[in-house]
Design a protein around this motif. Structure first.
Motif, PDB file in Angstrom:
ATOM      1  N   PRO A  43      44.828  35.805  50.682  1.00 40.89           N
ATOM      2  CA  PRO A  43      44.311  36.943  50.329  1.00 40.89           C
ATOM      3  C   PRO A  43      42.959  37.038  50.354  1.00 40.89           C
ATOM      4  O   PRO A  43      42.134  36.146  50.476  1.00 40.89           O
ATOM      5  N   ALA A  44      42.428  38.382  50.630  1.00 47.10           N
ATOM      6  CA  ALA A  44      40.771  38.569  50.693  1.00 47.10           C
ATOM      7  C   ALA A  44      40.199  37.943  49.162  1.00 47.10           C
ATOM      8  O   ALA A  44      40.779  37.988  48.335  1.00 47.10           O
ATOM      9  N   GLN A  45      39.167  37.190  49.440  1.00 45.75           N
ATOM     10  CA  GLN A  45      38.190  36.763  48.585  1.00 45.75           C
ATOM     11  C   GLN A  45      37.292  37.683  47.972  1.00 45.75           C
ATOM     12  O   GLN A  45      36.390  37.214  47.177  1.00 45.75           O
ATOM     13  N   PHE A  46      37.029  38.739  48.389  1.00 41.46           N
ATOM     14  CA  PHE A  46      36.203  39.875  47.865  1.00 41.46           C
ATOM     15  C   PHE A  46      36.877  41.000  47.448  1.00 41.46           C
ATOM     16  O   PHE A  46      38.135  41.341  47.566  1.00 41.46           O
ATOM     17  N   SER A  47      36.201  41.952  46.402  1.00 44.16           N
ATOM     18  CA  SER A  47      36.786  43.150  46.235  1.00 44.16           C
ATOM     19  C   SER A  47      35.644  44.384  46.430  1.00 44.16           C
ATOM     20  O   SER A  47      34.600  43.814  46.920  1.00 44.16           O
ATOM     21  N   GLY A  48      35.966  45.286  46.243  1.00 42.55           N
ATOM     22  CA  GLY A  48      34.923  46.513  46.553  1.00 42.55           C
ATOM     23  C   GLY A  48      34.943  46.620  47.995  1.00 42.55           C
ATOM     24  O   GLY A  48      35.785  46.324  48.810  1.00 42.55           O
ATOM     25  N   GLY A  49      33.592  47.240  48.514  1.00 45.93           N
ATOM     26  CA  GLY A  49      33.539  47.311  49.857  1.00 45.93           C
ATOM     27  C   GLY A  49      34.508  48.895  50.533  1.00 45.93           C
ATOM     28  O   GLY A  49      34.635  48.662  51.792  1.00 45.93           O
ATOM     29  N   GLU A  50      34.817  49.655  49.695  1.00 44.33           N
ATOM     30  CA  GLU A  50      35.623  50.651  50.319  1.00 44.33           C
ATOM     31  C   GLU A  50      34.631  51.636  51.084  1.00 44.33           C
ATOM     32  O   GLU A  50      33.471  51.867  50.488  1.00 44.33           O
TER      33      GLU A  50
END
Length: 231
Positions: A152-159
């Motif tokens: 799973p991705a280790q970051f959030s946001g960045g939309e």
């Protein structure tokens, strides 16, 4: 390759802008920007190899240049020598182009790609902008972004947020927009003239591999086409 295409040209809304007594009051047609999304673009093993290559070239990423490097406008790092770490990605673009050209008829047979690799670390973002507003970028027709990360991705946001605009006032931002989430193994295309932004990234890990990576760039009209238009 699974293709999921949203043709925003199919929906239009008429809005009145300005105050009731304003002489600027007139109807404006808001045409939603076309966003083409290709899913499951590469095999999982290919994604792993790309991330390995990015990490091996981590010392080659440089601060992204825009507005004299103003950190209040953009915070990211880029790698311009894409061929050294992702030599086959141009072939991936070519495979998508027949359908892309049907959705964006302004892209002729002589199109040219311009590529870079971008990493947004914790706090990285890109404020509201277009990609074709200067003489140096005027040949850009489409912007593309390919997302990849370990799962799973280790970051959030960045939309990625792509804002609509009135047809007759392209520099006015409409309240309506497309929100594109950075889903791994997804490639999106949209017009470079569209106003868009990248929301801030949150990544508690300092490990380079855990950041928000994209292979991104632009589809440009050819130098020959550009010369012919100027005659």
């Amino acid at each position: 390759m699974v293709t999921n295409v949203t043709d925003g040209l199919a929906s239009a809304a008429v809005e009145a802008m300005g105050e009731p007594d304003s002489p600027l009051l007139e109807p404006h047609v808001i045409v939603s920007h076309t966003v083409a999304r290709f899913e499951n673009v590469l095999e999982p093993g290919e994604i792993t190899l790309l991330l390995d290559a990015f990490c091996g070239a981590s010392d080659q990423f440089v601060t992204a240049g825009v507005s004299q490097g103003d950190p209040n406008v953009r915070r990211a790092k880029v790698l311009h020598n894409v061929q050294s770490v992702a030599p086959d990605f141009s072939l991936t673009l070519e495979a998508c182009m027949p359908l892309v050209q049907r959705l964006f008829p302004e892209v002729g047979p002589g199109w040219e790609p311009e590529l870079q690799i971008t990493v947004h670390e914790d706090g990285g973002f890109f404020g509201l902008h277009t990609d074709s507003a200067s003489p140096d970028t005027a040949r850009r027709l489409l912007t593309f972004v390919y997302y990849l990360a370990d799962e799973p991705a280790q970051f959030s946001g960045g939309e990625l947020v792509i804002h609509d605009s009135p047809v007759n006032h392209p520099n006015v931002i409409s309240p309506s927009c497309h929100i594109v989430y950075p889903v791994t193994n997804t490639l999106v295309f949209f017009r470079s003239s569209a106003w868009h932004e990248v929301r801030p990234v949150v990544c508690p890990s300092t490990t380079f591999r855990h950041q928000r990576f994209t292979i991104n760039g632009w589809i440009k009209n050819s130098e020959m086409a550009n010369s012919e238009e100027g005659q």
